[in-house]
Scaffold this motif. Structure first.
Motif, PDB file in Angstrom:
ATOM      1  N   PRO A  50       0.812  -1.219   0.000  1.00  0.00           N
ATOM      2  CA  PRO A  50       0.000   0.000   0.000  1.00  0.00           C
ATOM      3  C   PRO A  50       0.844   1.268   0.000  1.00  0.00           C
ATOM      4  O   PRO A  50       0.504   2.239  -0.679  1.00  0.00           O
ATOM      5  CB  PRO A  50      -0.824  -0.137   1.282  1.00  0.00           C
ATOM      6  N   PHE A  87     -10.340   1.716  -1.480  1.00  0.00           N
ATOM      7  CA  PHE A  87     -10.644   0.291  -1.585  1.00  0.00           C
ATOM      8  C   PHE A  87     -11.760  -0.119  -0.631  1.00  0.00           C
ATOM      9  O   PHE A  87     -12.532  -1.036  -0.953  1.00  0.00           O
ATOM     10  CB  PHE A  87      -9.380  -0.539  -1.338  1.00  0.00           C
ATOM     11  N   GLU A  88     -11.850   0.532   0.511  1.00  0.00           N
ATOM     12  CA  GLU A  88     -12.935   0.214   1.446  1.00  0.00           C
ATOM     13  C   GLU A  88     -14.290   0.469   0.809  1.00  0.00           C
ATOM     14  O   GLU A  88     -15.265  -0.249   1.070  1.00  0.00           O
ATOM     15  CB  GLU A  88     -12.786   1.032   2.723  1.00  0.00           C
ATOM     16  N   VAL A  93      -1.465   6.839   2.180  1.00  0.00           N
ATOM     17  CA  VAL A  93      -1.867   5.449   2.371  1.00  0.00           C
ATOM     18  C   VAL A  93      -3.280   5.388   2.936  1.00  0.00           C
ATOM     19  O   VAL A  93      -4.081   4.518   2.569  1.00  0.00           O
ATOM     20  CB  VAL A  93      -0.877   4.728   3.314  1.00  0.00           C
ATOM     21  N   ARG A  94      -3.599   6.326   3.817  1.00  0.00           N
ATOM     22  CA  ARG A  94      -4.941   6.348   4.404  1.00  0.00           C
ATOM     23  C   ARG A  94      -6.006   6.545   3.321  1.00  0.00           C
ATOM     24  O   ARG A  94      -7.043   5.870   3.331  1.00  0.00           O
ATOM     25  CB  ARG A  94      -5.022   7.471   5.439  1.00  0.00           C
ATOM     26  N   HIS A 132      -6.478   3.358   1.295  1.00  0.00           N
ATOM     27  CA  HIS A 132      -7.325   2.389   1.987  1.00  0.00           C
ATOM     28  C   HIS A 132      -8.799   2.782   1.892  1.00  0.00           C
ATOM     29  O   HIS A 132      -9.680   1.918   1.726  1.00  0.00           O
ATOM     30  CB  HIS A 132      -6.908   2.277   3.452  1.00  0.00           C
ATOM     31  N   ARG A 133      -9.088   4.066   1.967  1.00  0.00           N
ATOM     32  CA  ARG A 133     -10.483   4.521   1.876  1.00  0.00           C
ATOM     33  C   ARG A 133     -11.059   4.211   0.499  1.00  0.00           C
ATOM     34  O   ARG A 133     -12.232   3.829   0.379  1.00  0.00           O
ATOM     35  CB  ARG A 133     -10.564   6.019   2.159  1.00  0.00           C
ATOM     36  N   THR A 179      -9.940  -4.724   1.302  1.00  0.00           N
ATOM     37  CA  THR A 179      -8.719  -4.070   1.756  1.00  0.00           C
ATOM     38  C   THR A 179      -7.739  -4.096   0.591  1.00  0.00           C
ATOM     39  O   THR A 179      -7.871  -4.910  -0.335  1.00  0.00           O
ATOM     40  CB  THR A 179      -8.084  -4.798   2.958  1.00  0.00           C
ATOM     41  N   VAL A 180      -6.764  -3.208   0.616  1.00  0.00           N
ATOM     42  CA  VAL A 180      -5.786  -3.165  -0.473  1.00  0.00           C
ATOM     43  C   VAL A 180      -5.038  -4.490  -0.571  1.00  0.00           C
ATOM     44  O   VAL A 180      -4.896  -5.071  -1.659  1.00  0.00           O
ATOM     45  CB  VAL A 180      -4.793  -2.006  -0.259  1.00  0.00           C
TER      46      VAL A 180
END
Length: 342
Positions: free
Chosen positions: A248, A266-267, A259-260, A263-264, A272-273
């Protein structure tokens, strides 16, 4: 590579429609059928399996078919169908939308939703791509906006996909069984590109709900940017699956985002990544293990090719995803009888 061809010309004319109905009733998507040509029904059907994707074609005279909630409860493979019209016209009602399809036009449908089609203006030839939702990288809510709508197969990405499908159906004898998973990848990639193009256009115009200041178009613009970014990231990942340390952090850095935020993104897709990367790697390994042309390559080498540095980790992940160890999967896949080319 053609796995199934059904013709009913050698059946007495008065029995042909009943035979066609029986044939269709044995499929995983049963529906009610009627025709004004029931006294002498002339039709053909063929089908090809390309890994997890299947492509089929039909040629029929006038026909009314209706898939009701009762049919869906009876059998639902829960797949998306992208139908390509090649000749004739069909009036379709699906997912609250009524559409007339002509030559070189697509329509996306879901086997989980009722469907009604009327072919009443001459013989109609169609092709259909059946693809499981797991291979289509879009939320179901986004794809719902495309169900039942007419999509062009005459220009742009749609024309590319239509050309591939037409040649696939016409030149099947030129391909070997080992080509099937590779061709499936080509079809899915073009199908995904077509849907992404339509979804991005839908977002930019507000899905037909108006594009004035403060309207649907303005509200949809951020979502369009997020979707375009996610597609670029997914393409980047697909091209770099062979890198073991694809993380990630490295993906976020390559796209100049945190990175945050990665992740959002993909959420919002329900993944998850790391899980999405692992699933893509496992799918590439699965395809290679089932490829007769690669039967001499050790399993650990295939795993390493797609970013699995440790054979034991790969074996556990593969068994968790597909229910069998990679060695057993390969033996079963390669023991399938090859389909004779015609």
């Amino acid at each position: 590579m053609i796995e199934m061809v059904a013709r009913i010309d050698d059946i007495p004319p008065s029995e042909r429609f009943a035979a066609w109905r029986a044939l269709c009733d044995r499929t995983t998507i049963p529906m009610e059928l009627r025709s004004t040509h029931e006294d002498d029904f002339r039709a053909t059907m063929w089908g090809i399996h390309l890994g997890q994707v299947s492509v089929s074609g039909t040629s029929v005279p006038s026909l009314w078919n209706h898939r009701t909630p009762a049919h869906i409860r009876r059998s639902d493979p829960e797949t998306y169908h992208l139908q390509l019209h090649l000749r004739g016209e069909t009036d379709v009602r699906h997912a609250g939308t009524t559409t007339t399809l002509g030559a070189r036009q697509f329509m996306l449908s879901s086997t989980s939703r009722p469907y009604e089609a009327v072919i009443g203006r001459g013989r109609t030839d169609t092709m259909t791509v059946a693809v499981p939702p797991s291979l289509v990288p879009f939320p179901a809510a986004d794809l719902d906006r495309l169900l039942g709508r007419r999509l062009s197969g005459r220009t742009g990405i749609g024309a590319l996909l239509a050309d591939v499908l037409v040649r696939l159906g016409a030149e099947h004898a030129a391909y070997r069984p080992a080509d099937a998973p590779r061709l499936g990848t080509v079809v899915v990639d073009l199908l995904t590109a077509l849907l992404a193009h339509e979804l991005d256009g839908d977002a930019e115009t507000g899905g037909g709900g108006g594009t004035g200041a403060g309207g649907a178009g303005a509200r949809m613009a951020p979502e369009s940017h997020r979707r375009a970014l996610l597609l670029r990231i997914q393409d980047f990942v697909q091209r770099n699956l062979h890198i073991p340390d694809l993380t990630p952090a490295s993906i976020a850095a390559a796209h100049h985002i945190s990175v945050r935020y990665l992740h959002r993104l993909f959420e919002r897709q329900g993944h998850t990544v790391a899980a999405w990367i692992r699933a893509q790697r496992l799918e590439r390994c699965r395809r290679d293990l089932a490829d007769p042309a690669q039967s001499g390559i050790p399993i650990h080498a295939i795993a390493a090719r797609w970013g699995f540095a440790h054979a034991a980790d790969f074996s556990r992940a593969f068994r968790g995803a597909y229910g069998v160890p990679p060695r057993d999967f390969r033996l079963a896949a390669l023991s399938q009888p090859a389909h004779t080319e015609k």
